[in-house]
Design a protein around this motif. Structure first.
Motif, mmCIF file in Angstrom:
data_model
loop_
_atom_site.group_PDB
_atom_site.id
_atom_site.type_symbol
_atom_site.label_atom_id
_atom_site.label_comp_id
_atom_site.label_asym_id
_atom_site.label_seq_id
_atom_site.Cartn_x
_atom_site.Cartn_y
_atom_site.Cartn_z
ATOM 1 N N MET A 1 18.974 39.375 54.387
ATOM 2 C CA MET A 1 19.225 39.709 52.963
ATOM 3 C C MET A 1 20.453 38.746 52.530
ATOM 4 N N ASN A 2 20.585 38.752 51.404
ATOM 5 C CA ASN A 2 21.551 37.870 50.722
ATOM 6 C C ASN A 2 22.763 38.606 50.355
ATOM 7 N N GLN A 3 23.689 38.064 51.095
ATOM 8 C CA GLN A 3 24.947 38.732 51.233
ATOM 9 C C GLN A 3 25.450 39.095 49.676
ATOM 10 N N ASP A 4 25.324 37.895 48.884
ATOM 11 C CA ASP A 4 25.721 38.051 47.473
ATOM 12 C C ASP A 4 25.243 39.158 46.723
ATOM 13 N N LEU A 5 23.917 39.503 46.817
ATOM 14 C CA LEU A 5 23.044 40.526 46.239
ATOM 15 C C LEU A 5 23.648 41.813 46.757
ATOM 16 N N ILE A 6 24.116 42.242 48.092
ATOM 17 C CA ILE A 6 24.565 43.496 48.330
ATOM 18 C C ILE A 6 26.099 43.382 47.890
ATOM 19 N N GLU A 7 26.799 42.559 47.831
ATOM 20 C CA GLU A 7 28.106 42.482 47.499
ATOM 21 C C GLU A 7 27.953 42.964 45.869
ATOM 22 N N GLN A 8 27.066 42.311 45.105
ATOM 23 C CA GLN A 8 26.936 42.553 43.681
ATOM 24 C C GLN A 8 26.500 44.055 43.495
ATOM 25 N N ALA A 9 25.503 44.467 44.386
ATOM 26 C CA ALA A 9 25.238 45.937 44.006
ATOM 27 C C ALA A 9 26.329 46.853 44.276
ATOM 28 N N ILE A 10 27.041 46.813 45.299
ATOM 29 C CA ILE A 10 28.359 47.393 45.558
ATOM 30 C C ILE A 10 29.275 47.401 44.386
ATOM 31 N N ARG A 11 29.427 46.151 43.731
ATOM 32 C CA ARG A 11 30.431 46.046 42.604
ATOM 33 C C ARG A 11 29.930 46.887 41.225
ATOM 34 N N ASP A 12 28.564 46.706 41.288
ATOM 35 C CA ASP A 12 27.879 47.434 40.215
ATOM 36 C C ASP A 12 28.042 49.015 40.170
ATOM 37 N N ALA A 13 27.826 49.586 41.541
ATOM 38 C CA ALA A 13 28.047 50.908 41.998
ATOM 39 C C ALA A 13 29.598 51.191 41.773
ATOM 40 N N LEU A 14 30.490 50.507 42.025
ATOM 41 C CA LEU A 14 31.978 50.485 41.620
ATOM 42 C C LEU A 14 32.353 50.548 40.355
ATOM 43 N N ASP A 15 31.851 49.645 39.423
ATOM 44 C CA ASP A 15 31.813 49.963 38.035
ATOM 45 C C ASP A 15 31.314 51.022 37.404
ATOM 46 N N GLY A 16 30.452 51.746 38.023
ATOM 47 C CA GLY A 16 29.995 52.898 37.505
ATOM 48 C C GLY A 16 30.941 54.166 37.801
ATOM 49 N N VAL A 17 31.667 54.130 38.666
ATOM 50 C CA VAL A 17 32.671 54.986 39.143
ATOM 51 C C VAL A 17 33.857 54.677 38.978
ATOM 52 N N ARG A 18 34.182 53.700 38.346
ATOM 53 C CA ARG A 18 35.800 53.059 38.035
ATOM 54 C C ARG A 18 36.508 54.185 37.420
ATOM 55 N N ASP A 19 36.051 54.636 36.599
ATOM 56 C CA ASP A 19 37.068 55.656 35.659
ATOM 57 C C ASP A 19 37.381 57.066 36.323
ATOM 58 N N ILE A 20 36.226 57.460 37.514
ATOM 59 C CA ILE A 20 36.445 58.616 37.937
ATOM 60 C C ILE A 20 37.230 58.358 39.397
ATOM 61 N N LEU A 21 37.260 57.478 40.014
ATOM 62 C CA LEU A 21 37.581 57.089 41.318
ATOM 63 C C LEU A 21 39.129 56.384 40.962
ATOM 64 N N GLY A 22 40.131 56.890 41.849
ATOM 65 C CA GLY A 22 41.317 56.442 41.955
ATOM 66 C C GLY A 22 41.678 55.064 41.824
ATOM 67 N N THR A 23 42.641 54.542 41.241
ATOM 68 C CA THR A 23 42.875 53.225 41.013
ATOM 69 C C THR A 23 43.247 52.283 42.316
ATOM 70 N N ALA A 24 43.771 52.823 43.294
ATOM 71 C CA ALA A 24 43.968 52.217 44.512
ATOM 72 C C ALA A 24 42.765 51.972 45.295
ATOM 73 N N ASP A 25 41.822 53.182 45.401
ATOM 74 C CA ASP A 25 40.649 53.137 46.072
ATOM 75 C C ASP A 25 39.840 52.129 45.390
ATOM 76 N N VAL A 26 39.692 51.949 44.118
ATOM 77 C CA VAL A 26 38.860 50.727 43.508
ATOM 78 C C VAL A 26 39.465 49.410 43.973
ATOM 79 N N GLU A 27 40.719 49.281 43.993
ATOM 80 C CA GLU A 27 41.397 48.369 44.234
ATOM 81 C C GLU A 27 41.194 47.936 45.705
ATOM 82 N N ASN A 28 41.385 48.757 46.743
ATOM 83 C CA ASN A 28 41.062 48.573 48.122
ATOM 84 C C ASN A 28 39.479 48.253 48.172
#
Length: 101
Positions: free
Chosen positions: A1-28
């Motif tokens: 599986m392409n590592q870039d696709l996996i990382e992009q999927a996680i970034r997409d998920a992170l974008d969806g929770v960015r407003d509710i998850l703490g800033t430090a957790d998002v940055e980490n």
């Protein structure tokens, strides 16, 4: 599986929770992704969402699940997360037909 696709999927998920998850957790999580550690980023995101008892959008859940399955992460990481209620359109009744005389 392409590592870039996996990382992009996680970034997409992170974008969806960015407003509710703490800033430090998002940055980490972003640091782990930037350093090619997507499994650690996914685990961090899921663990923090669970610990804070946050409900997440279905899209973010699906992206975390997709990425986690491809990396063989323990599914309990995302299965214990709460989904936010989906917004449903309330269907209005169609206008009644007028009687022609």
């Amino acid at each position: 599986m392409n590592q870039d696709l996996i990382e992009q999927a996680i970034r997409d998920a992170l974008d969806g929770v960015r407003d509710i998850l703490g800033t430090a957790d998002v940055e980490n999580a972003e640091v782990f992704l930037d350093h090619a550690e997507p499994a650690i980023a996914l685990e961090l995101i899921c663990d923090q969402l669970y610990e804070y008892d946050l409900s997440i959008p279905r899209h973010s859940f699906e992206r975390l699940k997709w990425a986690g399955e491809r990396m063989n992460v323990d599914p309990d990481r995302w299965l214990r997360l709460s989904l936010a209620p989906s917004l449903r359109r309330v269907a209005s009744k169609p206008p009644s037909a007028t009687n022609k005389a």
